[in-house]
Write a protein that holds these residues in place. Structure first.
Motif, PDB file in Angstrom:
ATOM      1  N   LYS A 105       0.840  -1.183   0.000  1.00  0.00           N
ATOM      2  CA  LYS A 105       0.000   0.000   0.000  1.00  0.00           C
ATOM      3  C   LYS A 105       0.883   1.244   0.000  1.00  0.00           C
ATOM      4  O   LYS A 105       1.899   1.291   0.690  1.00  0.00           O
ATOM      5  N   ASP A 112      -7.514   5.521   0.093  1.00  0.00           N
ATOM      6  CA  ASP A 112      -7.705   5.903  -1.305  1.00  0.00           C
ATOM      7  C   ASP A 112      -6.919   4.983  -2.239  1.00  0.00           C
ATOM      8  O   ASP A 112      -6.171   4.113  -1.808  1.00  0.00           O
ATOM      9  N   ARG A 113      -7.097   5.204  -3.540  1.00  0.00           N
ATOM     10  CA  ARG A 113      -6.360   4.442  -4.539  1.00  0.00           C
ATOM     11  C   ARG A 113      -4.896   4.859  -4.538  1.00  0.00           C
ATOM     12  O   ARG A 113      -4.531   5.938  -4.079  1.00  0.00           O
ATOM     13  N   THR A 114      -4.063   3.967  -5.088  1.00  0.00           N
ATOM     14  CA  THR A 114      -2.622   4.227  -5.133  1.00  0.00           C
ATOM     15  C   THR A 114      -2.318   5.529  -5.861  1.00  0.00           C
ATOM     16  O   THR A 114      -1.432   6.291  -5.446  1.00  0.00           O
TER      17      THR A 114
END
Length: 289
Positions: A105, A112-114
């Protein structure tokens, strides 16, 4: 003293970069809070530490502490500390792919998204990037290419530009060295143990060396090993290997292996290699070879 501060985007190669600095003899610290940088600089700069090269990784894993980096660097300049900043960068696409491959991560992504984490980190680091001394974009670099780029700038120690070769003599009765890359068995050579006046001596003694090296077979063996190593060493170096451990074994590690290891050590040194030697078992059981 050379003092390097490594920063940049998560996934751009900071961990590998730090390992490279460690291979080159730098004193390294990972994930250091920026406010401790001046303290480390002061400690390492003292004459009694004998520390000549330092590399510190400072990045967004430091959380709220990381926001102090820009002001700390300005403080360092005002205090006349001599340091360099290395910034590692990569495209968003490459960084996202690397996080997918490692299944880790992003430290700033939270829930949230990467991509959100990458964008936020790039924004936070924008000013640091502007004041960096060196910027390396790793998007299209292999690990080998990255080390080469780093070496061109930060590895000025001619001693460590090649492979560190450890020549180790050992006795098979005590086991093969666990970390050996190449193992050569010299138990086929004539054994000084069966010569009464040589039995309690070792391969460091000239009488034993003369005995082992008087045979044509011994020199043929040494020539073949040396020829093999002349082929392997540049290829290992080109591949990025930093250490090669060559183990030479006889029955007890006292006579033949020590003699051959000493001879190989001298020949490799004459070829300009960086070589160290270790006689692991030479005094473990003198007289019982």
């Amino acid at each position: 003293m050379r003092f390097v501060i490594v920063t940049g985007l998560s996934g751009a190669g900071r961990s590998y970069t730090l390992r490279a600095f460690e291979d080159w003899g730098y004193f390294c610290v990972d994930n250091l809070p920026p406010e401790l940088i001046p303290t480390i600089a002061e400690l390492c700069g003292r004459s009694n530490t004998n520390i000549e090269k330092v590399a510190l990784v400072v990045d967004s894993r430091g959380g709220i502490f990381f926001d102090q980096l820009e002001s700390i660097l300005e403080e360092m300049r005002q205090r006349k500390f001599d340091f360099e900043v290395l910034f590692l960068d990569a495209t968003d696409e490459v960084l996202i792919q690397r996080f997918k491959e490692t299944r880790r991560k992003h430290p700033l992504a939270n829930e949230d998204r990467t991509l959100v984490g990458v964008s936020l980190e790039r924004e936070k680091l924008a000013e640091i990037k502007k004041i960096s001394d060196y910027i390396i974009d790793t998007s299209n670099l292999t690990v080998k290419d990255l080390k080469g780029e780093l070496s061109n700038v930060f590895n000025n120690d001619m001693k460590s530009t090649g492979l560190l070769i450890n020549v180790v003599s050992f006795g098979f009765k005590y086991g093969i060295p666990l970390d050996a890359d190449l193992v050569f068995d010299v138990r086929f050579l004539p054994n000084p143990f069966y010569v009464e006046e040589l039995r309690k001596l070792t391969g460091n003694d000239k009488a034993v060396q003369d005995y082992v090296l008087e045979y044509k077979l011994t020199h043929q063996f040494i020539d073949k090993i040396l020829d093999l190593l002349k082929f392997l060493i540049p290829n290992y170096t080109e591949e990025g290997k930093t250490q090669l451990i060559i183990a030479i074994g006889c029955t007890g590690g006292q006579h033949r292996s020590v003699t051959i290891a000493n001879t190989l050590y001298s020949l490799l040194q004459k070829e300009g290699n960086w070589v160290v030697i270790d006689h692991r078992d030479i005094y473990k059981h003198i007289g019982d070879n």
